[in-house]
Design a protein around this motif. Structure first.
Motif, PDB file in Angstrom:
ATOM      1  N   SER A   1       0.940  -1.335   0.031  1.00  0.00           N
ATOM      2  CA  SER A   1      -0.164  -0.064  -0.084  1.00  0.00           C
ATOM      3  C   SER A   1       0.995   1.145  -0.018  1.00  0.00           C
ATOM      4  CB  SER A   1      -0.954   0.095   1.148  1.00  0.00           C
ATOM      5  OG  SER A   1      -0.023   0.224   2.454  1.00  0.00           O
ATOM      6  N   ASN A   2       0.258   2.545  -0.369  1.00  0.00           N
ATOM      7  CA  ASN A   2       1.182   3.529  -0.401  1.00  0.00           C
ATOM      8  C   ASN A   2       1.623   3.952   1.044  1.00  0.00           C
ATOM      9  OD1 ASN A   2       0.651   4.210  -3.188  1.00  0.00           O
ATOM     10  ND2 ASN A   2      -1.167   5.443  -2.675  1.00  0.00           N
ATOM     11  N   THR A   3       0.648   3.529   2.055  1.00  0.00           N
ATOM     12  CA  THR A   3       0.949   4.030   3.284  1.00  0.00           C
ATOM     13  C   THR A   3       2.335   2.919   3.702  1.00  0.00           C
ATOM     14  OG1 THR A   3      -1.026   4.555   4.095  1.00  0.00           O
ATOM     15  CG2 THR A   3       0.246   4.068   5.899  1.00  0.00           C
ATOM     16  N   ALA A   4       2.074   1.795   3.415  1.00  0.00           N
ATOM     17  CA  ALA A   4       3.451   0.960   3.781  1.00  0.00           C
ATOM     18  C   ALA A   4       4.898   1.379   3.179  1.00  0.00           C
ATOM     19  CB  ALA A   4       2.917  -0.574   3.624  1.00  0.00           C
ATOM     20  N   ALA A   5       4.481   1.783   1.695  1.00  0.00           N
ATOM     21  CA  ALA A   5       5.451   2.156   0.948  1.00  0.00           C
ATOM     22  C   ALA A   5       6.490   3.551   1.543  1.00  0.00           C
ATOM     23  CB  ALA A   5       5.333   2.516  -0.596  1.00  0.00           C
ATOM     24  N   MET A   6       5.261   4.402   1.962  1.00  0.00           N
ATOM     25  CA  MET A   6       5.843   5.655   2.658  1.00  0.00           C
ATOM     26  C   MET A   6       6.850   5.424   3.807  1.00  0.00           C
ATOM     27  SD  MET A   6       3.983   9.282   3.473  1.00  0.00           S
ATOM     28  CE  MET A   6       2.682   8.548   4.488  1.00  0.00           C
ATOM     29  N   GLU A   7       6.065   4.379   4.843  1.00  0.00           N
ATOM     30  CA  GLU A   7       6.741   4.132   5.793  1.00  0.00           C
ATOM     31  C   GLU A   7       7.978   3.395   5.858  1.00  0.00           C
ATOM     32  OE1 GLU A   7       3.529   1.725   7.905  1.00  0.00           O
ATOM     33  OE2 GLU A   7       2.597   3.725   8.685  1.00  0.00           O
ATOM     34  N   GLU A   8       8.258   2.493   4.989  1.00  0.00           N
ATOM     35  CA  GLU A   8       9.085   1.805   4.627  1.00  0.00           C
ATOM     36  C   GLU A   8      10.714   2.847   4.234  1.00  0.00           C
ATOM     37  OE1 GLU A   8      10.905  -1.672   1.689  1.00  0.00           O
ATOM     38  OE2 GLU A   8       9.098  -1.747   2.475  1.00  0.00           O
ATOM     39  N   ILE A   9      10.091   3.580   3.063  1.00  0.00           N
ATOM     40  CA  ILE A   9      10.971   4.597   2.725  1.00  0.00           C
ATOM     41  C   ILE A   9      11.499   5.568   3.705  1.00  0.00           C
ATOM     42  CG2 ILE A   9      11.597   6.828   1.205  1.00  0.00           C
ATOM     43  CD1 ILE A   9       9.559   5.106  -0.681  1.00  0.00           C
ATOM     44  N   ALA A  10      10.403   6.134   4.598  1.00  0.00           N
ATOM     45  CA  ALA A  10      10.705   6.979   5.735  1.00  0.00           C
ATOM     46  C   ALA A  10      12.117   6.273   6.777  1.00  0.00           C
ATOM     47  CB  ALA A  10       9.508   7.338   6.566  1.00  0.00           C
ATOM     48  N   SER A  11      11.570   4.893   7.031  1.00  0.00           N
ATOM     49  CA  SER A  11      12.547   4.333   7.836  1.00  0.00           C
ATOM     50  C   SER A  11      13.759   3.927   7.347  1.00  0.00           C
ATOM     51  CB  SER A  11      11.858   2.811   8.464  1.00  0.00           C
ATOM     52  OG  SER A  11      11.861   2.200   7.409  1.00  0.00           O
ATOM     53  N   MET A  12      14.106   3.706   6.199  1.00  0.00           N
ATOM     54  CA  MET A  12      15.360   3.789   5.518  1.00  0.00           C
ATOM     55  C   MET A  12      16.196   5.035   5.675  1.00  0.00           C
ATOM     56  SD  MET A  12      14.283   1.984   1.880  1.00  0.00           S
ATOM     57  CE  MET A  12      15.448   2.705   1.098  1.00  0.00           C
ATOM     58  N   PHE A  13      15.401   6.019   5.693  1.00  0.00           N
ATOM     59  CA  PHE A  13      16.016   7.331   5.702  1.00  0.00           C
ATOM     60  C   PHE A  13      16.060   8.212   7.351  1.00  0.00           C
ATOM     61  CE2 PHE A  13      15.410   7.030   1.333  1.00  0.00           C
ATOM     62  CZ  PHE A  13      16.549   7.313   0.680  1.00  0.00           C
ATOM     63  N   LEU A  14      15.355   7.256   8.108  1.00  0.00           N
ATOM     64  CA  LEU A  14      15.329   7.697   9.439  1.00  0.00           C
ATOM     65  C   LEU A  14      14.633   8.831   9.656  1.00  0.00           C
ATOM     66  CD1 LEU A  14      19.159   7.110  10.684  1.00  0.00           C
ATOM     67  CD2 LEU A  14      17.221   5.650  10.818  1.00  0.00           C
ATOM     68  N   ILE A  15      13.552   9.064   8.863  1.00  0.00           N
ATOM     69  CA  ILE A  15      12.351  10.197   9.091  1.00  0.00           C
ATOM     70  C   ILE A  15      11.350   9.715  10.013  1.00  0.00           C
ATOM     71  CG2 ILE A  15      10.828  11.472   7.442  1.00  0.00           C
ATOM     72  CD1 ILE A  15      12.547  11.128   5.109  1.00  0.00           C
ATOM     73  N   ASP A  16      10.993  10.699  10.730  1.00  0.00           N
ATOM     74  CA  ASP A  16      10.116  10.158  11.774  1.00  0.00           C
ATOM     75  C   ASP A  16       8.651  10.809  11.327  1.00  0.00           C
ATOM     76  OD1 ASP A  16       8.359  10.080  14.007  1.00  0.00           O
ATOM     77  OD2 ASP A  16       9.575  11.424  15.160  1.00  0.00           O
ATOM     78  N   LEU A  17       7.851  10.066  11.068  1.00  0.00           N
ATOM     79  CA  LEU A  17       6.544  10.274  10.469  1.00  0.00           C
ATOM     80  C   LEU A  17       5.294  10.566  11.680  1.00  0.00           C
ATOM     81  CD1 LEU A  17       6.100   7.674   7.668  1.00  0.00           C
ATOM     82  CD2 LEU A  17       6.885  10.005   7.339  1.00  0.00           C
ATOM     83  N   ARG A  18       5.670  10.621  12.710  1.00  0.00           N
ATOM     84  CA  ARG A  18       4.730  10.968  13.597  1.00  0.00           C
ATOM     85  C   ARG A  18       4.498  12.407  13.366  1.00  0.00           C
ATOM     86  NH1 ARG A  18       7.750   9.696  19.149  1.00  0.00           N
ATOM     87  NH2 ARG A  18       9.385  10.673  17.691  1.00  0.00           N
ATOM     88  N   PRO A  19       2.780  12.876  13.790  1.00  0.00           N
ATOM     89  CA  PRO A  19       2.642  14.043  13.705  1.00  0.00           C
ATOM     90  C   PRO A  19       3.116  15.214  14.583  1.00  0.00           C
ATOM     91  CG  PRO A  19       0.708  12.471  13.961  1.00  0.00           C
ATOM     92  CD  PRO A  19       1.955  11.835  14.267  1.00  0.00           C
ATOM     93  N   TYR A  20       3.821  16.337  13.626  1.00  0.00           N
ATOM     94  CA  TYR A  20       4.551  17.287  14.419  1.00  0.00           C
ATOM     95  C   TYR A  20       3.536  18.367  15.147  1.00  0.00           C
ATOM     96  CZ  TYR A  20       7.793  21.102  15.444  1.00  0.00           C
ATOM     97  OH  TYR A  20       8.611  22.160  16.172  1.00  0.00           O
ATOM     98  N   LYS A  21       3.774  18.658  16.349  1.00  0.00           N
ATOM     99  CA  LYS A  21       2.657  19.637  17.024  1.00  0.00           C
ATOM    100  C   LYS A  21       3.753  20.955  17.582  1.00  0.00           C
ATOM    101  CE  LYS A  21      -0.343  20.354  20.734  1.00  0.00           C
ATOM    102  NZ  LYS A  21      -1.126  20.099  21.878  1.00  0.00           N
ATOM    103  N   LEU A  22       3.564  21.832  16.687  1.00  0.00           N
ATOM    104  CA  LEU A  22       4.043  23.060  17.178  1.00  0.00           C
ATOM    105  C   LEU A  22       3.723  23.688  18.510  1.00  0.00           C
ATOM    106  CD1 LEU A  22       6.018  25.231  15.951  1.00  0.00           C
ATOM    107  CD2 LEU A  22       3.994  26.505  15.148  1.00  0.00           C
ATOM    108  N   GLU A  23       4.671  24.004  19.391  1.00  0.00           N
ATOM    109  CA  GLU A  23       4.683  24.330  20.592  1.00  0.00           C
ATOM    110  C   GLU A  23       4.290  25.891  20.628  1.00  0.00           C
ATOM    111  OE1 GLU A  23       4.647  22.953  23.722  1.00  0.00           O
ATOM    112  OE2 GLU A  23       5.037  20.933  22.643  1.00  0.00           O
ATOM    113  N   GLU A  24       3.212  26.345  21.297  1.00  0.00           N
ATOM    114  CA  GLU A  24       2.873  27.823  21.020  1.00  0.00           C
ATOM    115  C   GLU A  24       3.621  28.664  22.413  1.00  0.00           C
ATOM    116  OE1 GLU A  24      -0.963  29.657  22.066  1.00  0.00           O
ATOM    117  OE2 GLU A  24      -0.807  29.919  19.887  1.00  0.00           O
TER     118      GLU A  24
END
Length: 184
Positions: A2-25
């Motif tokens: 799936s697209n999601t699985a492919a994205m997660e696999e590529i992200a893990s290969m490049f050590l990219i954190d896919l967790r949602p980022y929350k900007l601190e105010e």
């Protein structure tokens, strides 16, 4: 795969954190947002007064803007308004709902009265389109135009009126005053 699985696999290969980022105010961002929200609410009051109040000349503030050659479209788009002379008591009560010192908004004079009483209001925006202050045009007072007092969010010398709209175009026309800029 799936697209999601492919994205997660590529992200893990490049050590990219896919967790949602929350900007601190930060406190500074919160205060700037509050300042902008208060002035937007104040401008809503000024806009509502366009058709409700008559001025010392005997016609509605909307009619004043129209007599100056501005269409309803321009009046509405630019947020033009009017601050009635009877606003002081209501205005101070309304502003007291906000936690910040009322004078920090650049709206009250040294005696605590509305600086823009019986004036036609032009909101002044920062480069992002947030209202940073106001200009008030009088038909009777010696000081034809008054601006909000300078503060950490409003310094007239650092703002170019209508820049937030001018940024949309590839060219600009420099004019002298607020009304000249509104006419374009």
């Amino acid at each position: 795969m799936s697209n999601t699985a492919a994205m997660e696999e590529i992200a893990s290969m490049f050590l990219i954190d896919l967790r949602p980022y929350k900007l601190e105010e930060t406190e500074e961002v919160r205060k700037a947002r509050q300042y902008s929200e208060v002035l937007a609410s104040v401008n809503d009051l000024f806009v509502k007064a366009l058709d409700v109040h008559s001025n010392s000349l005997g016609y509605t503030p909307r009619e004043y803007w129209k007599r100056r050659g501005f269409s309803d479209k321009t009046i509405n788009r630019m947020g033009l308004g009017y601050c009635p002379p009877s606003v002081d008591g209501k205005f101070k009560d309304w502003l007291s709902r906000f936690p910040k010192d009322r004078n920090d908004y650049g709206l009250l004079d040294k005696d605590g009265y509305c600086r823009f009483s019986d004036r036609f209001i032009i909101p002044i925006h920062d480069m992002y389109g947030n209202i940073a202050g106001f200009a008030g045009r009088s038909l009777t007072a010696d000081a034809k135009y008054l601006n909000s007092y300078s503060n950490e969010y409003f310094d007239k010398s650092l703002l170019l009126y209508n820049y937030h709209n001018a940024r949309k175009y590839n060219s600009v026309i420099i004019v002298e005053g607020y009304a000249d800029a509104l006419a374009w």
